[in-house]
Design a protein around this motif. Structure first.
Motif, PDB file in Angstrom:
ATOM      1  N   GLN A   1       0.870  -1.171   0.000  1.00  0.00           N
ATOM      2  CA  GLN A   1       0.000   0.000   0.000  1.00  0.00           C
ATOM      3  C   GLN A   1       0.909   1.223   0.000  1.00  0.00           C
ATOM      4  O   GLN A   1       2.133   1.093  -0.078  1.00  0.00           O
ATOM      5  CB  GLN A   1      -0.962  -0.009   1.190  1.00  0.00           C
ATOM      6  N   SER A   2       0.350   2.384   0.119  1.00  0.00           N
ATOM      7  CA  SER A   2       1.125   3.610  -0.047  1.00  0.00           C
ATOM      8  C   SER A   2       2.396   3.658   0.782  1.00  0.00           C
ATOM      9  O   SER A   2       3.466   4.018   0.290  1.00  0.00           O
ATOM     10  CB  SER A   2       0.246   4.821   0.308  1.00  0.00           C
ATOM     11  N   ASN A   3       2.323   3.249   2.063  1.00  0.00           N
ATOM     12  CA  ASN A   3       3.462   3.412   2.955  1.00  0.00           C
ATOM     13  C   ASN A   3       3.998   2.102   3.533  1.00  0.00           C
ATOM     14  O   ASN A   3       4.787   2.125   4.479  1.00  0.00           O
ATOM     15  CB  ASN A   3       3.108   4.356   4.114  1.00  0.00           C
ATOM     16  N   HIS A   4       3.559   0.963   2.975  1.00  0.00           N
ATOM     17  CA  HIS A   4       4.029  -0.333   3.461  1.00  0.00           C
ATOM     18  C   HIS A   4       4.595  -1.156   2.309  1.00  0.00           C
ATOM     19  O   HIS A   4       3.883  -1.391   1.325  1.00  0.00           O
ATOM     20  CB  HIS A   4       2.896  -1.130   4.112  1.00  0.00           C
ATOM     21  N   PRO A   5       5.820  -1.598   2.412  1.00  0.00           N
ATOM     22  CA  PRO A   5       6.380  -2.449   1.355  1.00  0.00           C
ATOM     23  C   PRO A   5       5.665  -3.800   1.282  1.00  0.00           C
ATOM     24  O   PRO A   5       5.107  -4.278   2.277  1.00  0.00           O
ATOM     25  CB  PRO A   5       7.845  -2.644   1.793  1.00  0.00           C
ATOM     26  N   ASN A   6       5.708  -4.405   0.113  1.00  0.00           N
ATOM     27  CA  ASN A   6       5.245  -5.787  -0.033  1.00  0.00           C
ATOM     28  C   ASN A   6       6.442  -6.725   0.178  1.00  0.00           C
ATOM     29  O   ASN A   6       7.514  -6.290   0.611  1.00  0.00           O
ATOM     30  CB  ASN A   6       4.578  -5.994  -1.398  1.00  0.00           C
ATOM     31  N   LYS A   7       6.277  -7.986  -0.131  1.00  0.00           N
ATOM     32  CA  LYS A   7       7.350  -8.961   0.082  1.00  0.00           C
ATOM     33  C   LYS A   7       8.616  -8.563  -0.676  1.00  0.00           C
ATOM     34  O   LYS A   7       9.740  -8.671  -0.155  1.00  0.00           O
ATOM     35  CB  LYS A   7       6.899 -10.359  -0.349  1.00  0.00           C
ATOM     36  N   LYS A   8       8.445  -8.096  -1.907  1.00  0.00           N
ATOM     37  CA  LYS A   8       9.581  -7.683  -2.724  1.00  0.00           C
ATOM     38  C   LYS A   8      10.312  -6.504  -2.087  1.00  0.00           C
ATOM     39  O   LYS A   8      11.555  -6.451  -2.071  1.00  0.00           O
ATOM     40  CB  LYS A   8       9.077  -7.310  -4.129  1.00  0.00           C
ATOM     41  N   GLY A   9       9.562  -5.559  -1.552  1.00  0.00           N
ATOM     42  CA  GLY A   9      10.165  -4.413  -0.879  1.00  0.00           C
ATOM     43  C   GLY A   9      10.893  -4.819   0.395  1.00  0.00           C
ATOM     44  O   GLY A   9      11.984  -4.322   0.692  1.00  0.00           O
ATOM     45  N   HIS A  10      10.282  -5.718   1.153  1.00  0.00           N
ATOM     46  CA  HIS A  10      10.927  -6.202   2.381  1.00  0.00           C
ATOM     47  C   HIS A  10      12.204  -6.977   2.072  1.00  0.00           C
ATOM     48  O   HIS A  10      13.179  -6.913   2.834  1.00  0.00           O
ATOM     49  CB  HIS A  10       9.953  -7.084   3.173  1.00  0.00           C
TER      50      HIS A  10
END
Length: 246
Positions: free
Chosen positions: A225-234
């Motif tokens: 979502q706007s301010n939370h990474p997904n698995k790829k971001g983590h």
């Protein structure tokens, strides 16, 4: 009549020069971020020990919703959040290590609130390494208040002999990460200066996300979502942290 310094006893003169050089070198070291390859050297030695010589290592993650594992609120994907992703990497590299990944983070919290909980809710876990991730939410309290709270946590942890690694913010796609001197950039820069001042670790995932944006990647592909990474971001954040453990 006093002798000029060049006529002083040679041993005293050399000692004086050594004293000055020690001050100069000490100040120079204090203004550098701790090197990823050496900052956790003692800990990495423990990681390779086998039973019964090994002991449990506690890695504590203190911060807001991101290390907690919030993806698309209210969903909490603990096993895809960066503390767990880092654990997977560590166990592949250190199969004999006993590692506790402890999250003391709370969604929506800023560093002032986190600092108030530090002694009773964080240090009680006896962390070997303390990771602090508040910059994303500290935009709400501003740079000055954030710096005060962060320094209090850093000083407290260091006084207990705990290694500290700060994290620069992950993205908020409502903010143009490439805009000059945007709030995320300001907090990132302040954390870099704090890491230099106290000669502690810094994991600069903000710069990695910024590099992706510069090279044309859509940061939405890394966000739940706007301010939370997904698995790829983590995974990107975990990879930056992993540099301290290789």
């Amino acid at each position: 009549m006093k002798k000029p310094i060049y006529q002083m006893n040679r041993s005293y003169f050399l000692a004086f020069l050594f004293f000055l050089s020690a001050i100069f070198v000490g100040n120079a070291v204090a203004q550098e971020i701790a090197a990823p390859g050496t900052y956790l050297s003692a800990l990495k030695t423990e990681f390779v020990k086998k039973w019964p010589e090994n002991h449990t290592i506690n890695l504590v993650f203190h911060g807001h919703s991101v290390p907690t594992g919030y993806f698309a609120t209210p969903n909490v994907n603990t096993l895809d959040a960066y503390p767990h992703s880092l654990l997977v990497k560590l166990k592949q590299l250190y199969p004999f290590a006993v590692i506790n990944m402890i999250t003391t983070s709370i969604g929506g919290e800023n560093s002032e609130q986190g600092q108030k909980r530090l002694k009773k809710e964080v240090l009680i876990h006896r962390p070997d390494v303390l990771f602090i991730d508040y910059a994303l939410n500290d935009r709400g309290i501003g740079l000055e208040r954030s710096k005060v709270a962060m320094e209090k946590m850093i000083k407290t942890a260091l006084s207990k002999g705990i290694k500290v690694i700060l994290l620069t913010p992950s993205p908020d796609i409502s903010t143009d990460i490439l805009m000059a001197d945007n709030p995320l950039q300001q907090h990132s820069r302040q954390l870099i200066e704090l890491a230099k001042k106290y000669h502690i670790g810094l994991s600069d995932s903000f710069e990695q996300f910024k590099s992706l944006a510069k090279s044309g990647h859509n940061l939405k592909d890394y966000m739940a979502q706007s301010n939370h990474p997904n698995k790829k971001g983590h995974e990107l954040i975990a990879e930056e942290l992993f540099k301290y453990f290789r």
